[in-house]
Motif scaffolding. Sequence first.
Motif, PDB file in Angstrom:
ATOM      1  N   LYS A  99      91.728 -72.305  -7.383  1.00 13.74           N
ATOM      2  CA  LYS A  99      91.362 -73.181  -6.268  1.00 13.74           C
ATOM      3  C   LYS A  99      90.548 -74.368  -6.767  1.00 13.74           C
ATOM      4  O   LYS A  99      89.775 -74.254  -7.722  1.00 13.74           O
ATOM      5  N   GLU A 103      88.136 -77.029  -2.150  1.00 11.31           N
ATOM      6  CA  GLU A 103      88.670 -75.924  -1.343  1.00 11.31           C
ATOM      7  C   GLU A 103      87.698 -74.749  -1.319  1.00 11.31           C
ATOM      8  O   GLU A 103      87.518 -74.098  -0.292  1.00 11.31           O
ATOM      9  N   ARG A 104      87.042 -74.492  -2.442  1.00  8.28           N
ATOM     10  CA  ARG A 104      86.061 -73.399  -2.482  1.00  8.28           C
ATOM     11  C   ARG A 104      84.872 -73.688  -1.563  1.00  8.28           C
ATOM     12  O   ARG A 104      84.293 -72.783  -0.984  1.00  8.28           O
ATOM     13  N   LYS A 108      87.055 -72.381   3.884  1.00  6.88           N
ATOM     14  CA  LYS A 108      86.927 -71.393   4.962  1.00  6.88           C
ATOM     15  C   LYS A 108      86.883 -72.072   6.326  1.00  6.88           C
ATOM     16  O   LYS A 108      87.219 -71.466   7.333  1.00  6.88           O
ATOM     17  N   THR A 111      92.031 -75.564   6.959  1.00  9.20           N
ATOM     18  CA  THR A 111      93.213 -75.226   6.182  1.00  9.20           C
ATOM     19  C   THR A 111      93.986 -76.502   5.904  1.00  9.20           C
ATOM     20  O   THR A 111      94.276 -77.260   6.828  1.00  9.20           O
TER      21      THR A 111
END
Length: 189
Positions: A99, A103-104, A108, A111
């Motif tokens: 990732k 994105e990390r 969450k 998307t």
Amino acid sequence: MKMFLDFLPIVLFFAVYHFSGDILLATLVLIPATLLQVAFMWWRYRRVEKMQLVTLVLVVVMGGATVLFHNPAFIQWKPTVVNWLFALAFLLAPLFGGKTLVERMIGKAITLPAATWRRLNLAWALFFMALGALNVYVFKTYDEATWVNFKLFGMLGLTLLFVLGQGIYLARHMPRDTLSQNDQQKDDV
């Protein structure tokens, strides 16, 4: 509160420099302020982010060299080294776990397609590289007082503008169903 704590050492550095005109004295204040910041983060949250530790080490080493050798170039290079380390972290993160770093951090909450995550990640890496290079340009081209102002106001302002641009970019690339879910959640409240 955390954001305030993140900027407190640099604000103290700026204030001491502004009132004294002495970069060595400002650096002498920056070093313990950064140590106290990290100690407080550990005491309060029982964790310290890796980049805070990297920044602490760079402040102690480069700030210490500035004071020891009476040479402001060491502390002037610190923002460049930090920004280039950020850029490197963004570039290397996908090699460790697949990732991107972006994105990390926010994956969450939203998307996005993999290609969009990669573009965002690359944009952050390029931004940090450019900010580091701009820091070198400013401290090599302008006087010390201009660099101190740039370090606080210029770098912060450019970062805020970049974050705003990222927000606009994210809004354009978010799937429509995510936007409607967020609108629906607001209506439910």
